[in-house]
Design a protein around this motif. Structure first.
Motif, PDB file in Angstrom:
ATOM      1  N   ARG A 194      14.609  -8.091 -13.789  1.00  0.00           N
ATOM      2  CA  ARG A 194      15.690  -8.973 -14.232  1.00  0.00           C
ATOM      3  C   ARG A 194      16.463  -8.368 -15.401  1.00  0.00           C
ATOM      4  O   ARG A 194      17.671  -8.462 -15.476  1.00  0.00           O
ATOM      5  CB  ARG A 194      15.120 -10.323 -14.722  1.00  0.00           C
ATOM      6  N   LEU A 195      15.737  -7.739 -16.352  1.00  0.00           N
ATOM      7  CA  LEU A 195      16.348  -7.445 -17.650  1.00  0.00           C
ATOM      8  C   LEU A 195      16.642  -5.971 -17.911  1.00  0.00           C
ATOM      9  O   LEU A 195      17.444  -5.652 -18.778  1.00  0.00           O
ATOM     10  CB  LEU A 195      15.441  -7.962 -18.777  1.00  0.00           C
ATOM     11  N   GLY A 196      16.002  -5.058 -17.173  1.00  0.00           N
ATOM     12  CA  GLY A 196      16.086  -3.649 -17.563  1.00  0.00           C
ATOM     13  C   GLY A 196      17.353  -2.943 -17.116  1.00  0.00           C
ATOM     14  O   GLY A 196      17.753  -3.047 -15.964  1.00  0.00           O
ATOM     15  N   HIS A 197      17.995  -2.215 -18.033  1.00  0.00           N
ATOM     16  CA  HIS A 197      18.980  -1.221 -17.627  1.00  0.00           C
ATOM     17  C   HIS A 197      18.243   0.025 -17.172  1.00  0.00           C
ATOM     18  O   HIS A 197      18.778   0.884 -16.509  1.00  0.00           O
ATOM     19  CB  HIS A 197      19.907  -0.860 -18.784  1.00  0.00           C
ATOM     20  N   GLN A 198      17.005   0.081 -17.598  1.00  0.00           N
ATOM     21  CA  GLN A 198      16.147   1.211 -17.280  1.00  0.00           C
ATOM     22  C   GLN A 198      14.723   0.677 -17.247  1.00  0.00           C
ATOM     23  O   GLN A 198      14.343  -0.113 -18.117  1.00  0.00           O
ATOM     24  CB  GLN A 198      16.314   2.270 -18.372  1.00  0.00           C
ATOM     25  N   ILE A 199      13.967   1.046 -16.224  1.00  0.00           N
ATOM     26  CA  ILE A 199      12.577   0.599 -16.147  1.00  0.00           C
ATOM     27  C   ILE A 199      11.669   1.814 -16.231  1.00  0.00           C
ATOM     28  O   ILE A 199      11.825   2.783 -15.486  1.00  0.00           O
ATOM     29  CB  ILE A 199      12.303  -0.165 -14.832  1.00  0.00           C
ATOM     30  N   VAL A 200      10.759   1.785 -17.187  1.00  0.00           N
ATOM     31  CA  VAL A 200       9.806   2.874 -17.346  1.00  0.00           C
ATOM     32  C   VAL A 200       8.435   2.329 -16.982  1.00  0.00           C
ATOM     33  O   VAL A 200       7.988   1.329 -17.545  1.00  0.00           O
ATOM     34  CB  VAL A 200       9.791   3.382 -18.804  1.00  0.00           C
ATOM     35  N   VAL A 201       7.792   2.985 -16.011  1.00  0.00           N
ATOM     36  CA  VAL A 201       6.441   2.567 -15.642  1.00  0.00           C
ATOM     37  C   VAL A 201       5.464   3.510 -16.329  1.00  0.00           C
ATOM     38  O   VAL A 201       5.529   4.725 -16.141  1.00  0.00           O
ATOM     39  CB  VAL A 201       6.238   2.608 -14.114  1.00  0.00           C
ATOM     40  N   LEU A 202       4.607   2.920 -17.148  1.00  0.00           N
ATOM     41  CA  LEU A 202       3.609   3.717 -17.860  1.00  0.00           C
ATOM     42  C   LEU A 202       2.278   3.597 -17.128  1.00  0.00           C
ATOM     43  O   LEU A 202       1.738   2.502 -16.976  1.00  0.00           O
ATOM     44  CB  LEU A 202       3.463   3.226 -19.301  1.00  0.00           C
ATOM     45  N   THR A 203       1.784   4.731 -16.625  1.00  0.00           N
ATOM     46  CA  THR A 203       0.485   4.750 -15.954  1.00  0.00           C
ATOM     47  C   THR A 203      -0.340   5.863 -16.575  1.00  0.00           C
ATOM     48  O   THR A 203       0.147   6.574 -17.465  1.00  0.00           O
ATOM     49  CB  THR A 203       0.633   5.024 -14.442  1.00  0.00           C
ATOM     50  N   ALA A 204      -1.577   5.985 -16.116  1.00  0.00           N
ATOM     51  CA  ALA A 204      -2.435   7.031 -16.658  1.00  0.00           C
ATOM     52  C   ALA A 204      -1.806   8.419 -16.451  1.00  0.00           C
ATOM     53  O   ALA A 204      -2.073   9.355 -17.200  1.00  0.00           O
ATOM     54  CB  ALA A 204      -3.807   6.972 -15.991  1.00  0.00           C
ATOM     55  N   ALA A 205      -0.915   8.523 -15.441  1.00  0.00           N
ATOM     56  CA  ALA A 205      -0.283   9.811 -15.154  1.00  0.00           C
ATOM     57  C   ALA A 205       0.909  10.081 -16.068  1.00  0.00           C
ATOM     58  O   ALA A 205       1.502  11.154 -16.023  1.00  0.00           O
ATOM     59  CB  ALA A 205       0.149   9.843 -13.697  1.00  0.00           C
ATOM     60  N   GLY A 206       1.287   9.090 -16.880  1.00  0.00           N
ATOM     61  CA  GLY A 206       2.420   9.293 -17.769  1.00  0.00           C
ATOM     62  C   GLY A 206       3.487   8.245 -17.544  1.00  0.00           C
ATOM     63  O   GLY A 206       3.260   7.244 -16.868  1.00  0.00           O
ATOM     64  N   ALA A 207       4.680   8.487 -18.123  1.00  0.00           N
ATOM     65  CA  ALA A 207       5.776   7.525 -18.019  1.00  0.00           C
ATOM     66  C   ALA A 207       6.780   8.006 -16.988  1.00  0.00           C
ATOM     67  O   ALA A 207       7.193   9.170 -17.006  1.00  0.00           O
ATOM     68  CB  ALA A 207       6.454   7.374 -19.377  1.00  0.00           C
ATOM     69  N   HIS A 208       7.135   7.121 -16.052  1.00  0.00           N
ATOM     70  CA  HIS A 208       8.084   7.505 -15.017  1.00  0.00           C
ATOM     71  C   HIS A 208       9.170   6.464 -14.891  1.00  0.00           C
ATOM     72  O   HIS A 208       8.909   5.264 -14.992  1.00  0.00           O
ATOM     73  CB  HIS A 208       7.365   7.662 -13.676  1.00  0.00           C
ATOM     74  N   LEU A 209      10.392   6.928 -14.652  1.00  0.00           N
ATOM     75  CA  LEU A 209      11.503   6.002 -14.449  1.00  0.00           C
ATOM     76  C   LEU A 209      11.421   5.406 -13.045  1.00  0.00           C
ATOM     77  O   LEU A 209      11.037   6.081 -12.100  1.00  0.00           O
ATOM     78  CB  LEU A 209      12.835   6.739 -14.592  1.00  0.00           C
ATOM     79  N   TYR A 210      11.767   4.148 -12.954  1.00  0.00           N
ATOM     80  CA  TYR A 210      11.847   3.501 -11.639  1.00  0.00           C
ATOM     81  C   TYR A 210      13.288   3.035 -11.472  1.00  0.00           C
ATOM     82  O   TYR A 210      13.856   2.444 -12.395  1.00  0.00           O
ATOM     83  CB  TYR A 210      10.879   2.307 -11.584  1.00  0.00           C
TER      84      TYR A 210
END
Lengths: 241, 245
Positions: A194-210
């Motif tokens: 709903r709110l992101g101009h940019q979504i960053v998914v943080l997982t054990a593998a690191g941060a990735h843009l979605y």
């Protein structure tokens, strides 16, 4: 008020010698909402606290920089999952806490006007405990807005609210914090979509843009592309278990 | 139906038990007088009791004021500097290992037989409970509030005045309530060691002359006024200090 800067964070963080998350390289866009999404315990809040300059356990190795080279400290506001209202102060005094803590004279007319605009005009002199959870979180938002700072850190500020109050608060926040550099920590894919101009998914593998849907924020969470994005995010989060 | 306070029921039961023991075992009055006899003697000596209770009460109130102010100020000072607190607090705990009873003769030696040594004694006995309760509240800020004040660039003095002290007031209230219970003990110990007035002095006097009934009357006056003071203090504090929730 200076213009909202972009913030870059590059490095890794370890607690007691164990890496909390893989090395990240992340850019928080200027004047944009960046939603930091991830399963609980992955270090989202730690990452936000590092950028905000708040105390956190462990050691960070790397660099945090702003696009204009000035420090984050003194230019940020902060909103947490709990409203952090002071029970001994009125709604109005809670809203102007920042100025009071800096020993400045608060702009009371502006605070009154803002509180009225977000529907708290009848409760200016009320104590926080007389208010509902949604109203309390609105006071916390008013306190954040009255700081009038270009950067805002939001640590799951809507997660304790019921569904319809949360939706209303998300819209209010999206509108009133437009143009600021916002880092929103959340565990809710729908909120990120709903709110992101940019979504960053943080997982054990690191941060990735979605990738985010093209519509303007706050988006309709039930639009087909938003539903698809939520499903995709949910699949990533569940794959982590 | 009229609701009888449980405290009154407990007091009535205690007195009934006491009177029952006196009836059944019939000890000599100088060993254990009956509550009726104590009440009678107390009423006969009411002006004497009131006069001496007034002295003790003034000592208690002065000692309370002194002890609470010094305890609260010390707590703020120790809470402002973490390093100072970590050095001084263990030392203060150590001083609490010294029985205050042992200090009474020294205080009387230094401050004389008058009121001052009793006020000091009462202040000394309540200083630590007040300090430790308030210090505890001051150093236990919810982490979220510390974050908020960091991000808001609070001045240390303002953060102390507007966040830490108000947040710790309920803890201070706990310490002050305890102080109202302990302060009379301090004053009476002071009077035992050396005084010419006060309930403690009157108790020693009555004891020396085997007037056990008068001694019990003194004790009753002391107990009742302590409870009354405590209830009054609690009532005021509960209205003055903000409540959580």
């Amino acid at each position: 008020m200076s213009t909202a800067p972009a913030i870059t964070i590059c490095g890794h963080h370890a607690v007691a010698g164990r890496a909390l998350f893989a090395p990240v390289a992340l850019r928080i866009g200027a004047g944009e909402w960046t939603c930091l999404l991830g399963p609980s315990g992955i270090g989202k809040t730690t990452l936000m606290r590092l950028v905000a300059g708040l105390a956190c356990a462990g050691r960070f190795v790397g660099e945090i920089a702003t696009s204009d080279g000035k420090p984050v400290s003194g230019r940020a506001s902060f909103m947490a999952q709990t409203d952090l209202l002071l029970p001994w102060l009125s709604v109005l005094e809670n809203a102007v806490l920042g100025a009071r803590l800096r020993g400045e004279a608060p702009d009371l007319p502006r605070a009154r006007a803002l509180l009225c605009r977000i529907g708290l005009g009848a409760h200016l002199q009320a104590r926080p405990r007389a208010l509902s959870g949604g109203m309390r979180q609105r006071v916390a938002l008013a306190r954040t807005l009255l700081e009038d700072r270009p950067i805002a850190f939001l640590d799951e500020p809507f997660s304790a609210l019921d569904a319809q109050t949360r939706a209303a608060m998300q819209e209010l926040a999206a509108e009133s914090l437009a143009g600021k550099t916002v880092l929103l920590v959340t565990h809710d894919p729908a909120e990120a979509v709903r709110l992101g101009h940019q979504i960053v998914v943080l997982t054990a593998a690191g941060a990735h843009l979605y990738p985010v849907p093209p519509a303007r924020t706050p988006r309709d969470a039930f639009a087909p592309d938003c539903v698809a994005a939520q499903a995709g995010l949910m699949a990533i989060l569940r794959g982590q278990r | 139906m009229i609701r009888v306070p449980p405290a009154l029921i407990a007091a009535a039961l205690g007195l009934g038990l006491w009177q029952g023991v006196v009836w059944l075992a019939a000890p000599p009055p100088f060993i254990l007088p009956s509550p009726a006899r104590v009440a009678h003697v107390g009423w006969e000596n009411r002006s004497l009791l009131i006069e001496h209770a007034g002295v003790t009460l003034s000592e208690v109130l002065l000692g309370l004021s002194l002890g609470i102010v010094i305890g609260a100020l010390a707590a703020i000072m120790l809470a402002r500097s973490e390093r100072l607190g970590s050095v001084i607090m263990p030392m203060l705990v150590l001083t609490q290992a010294v029985p205050v009873f042992a200090l009474a003769p020294i205080l009387t030696l230094w401050a004389g037989y008058g009121m001052v040594s009793k006020v000091l004694m009462a202040a000394l006995i309540i200083f630590f409970p007040v300090l430790s309760a308030f210090h505890d509240g001051l150093t236990r800020m919810p982490p979220g509030l510390s974050d908020l004040s960091t991000v808001m660039n609070a001045r240390p003095a303002q953060a102390l005045l507007r966040l830490r002290i108000p947040h710790a007031l309920p803890s201070l209230a706990v310490g002050v309530k305890m102080a109202f219970v302990y302060a009379p003990i301090g004053a009476v110990i002071g009077e035992w060691v050396g005084a010419s007035r006060g309930l403690g002095y009157l108790m020693l006097l009555a004891n020396g002359r085997a007037k056990t009934d008068l001694m019990f009357a003194c004790l009753a006056v002391l107990a009742i006024s302590t409870v009354a003071l405590y209830r009054l203090a609690s009532w005021c504090l509960d209205r003055l200090v903000w409540e959580d929730g």
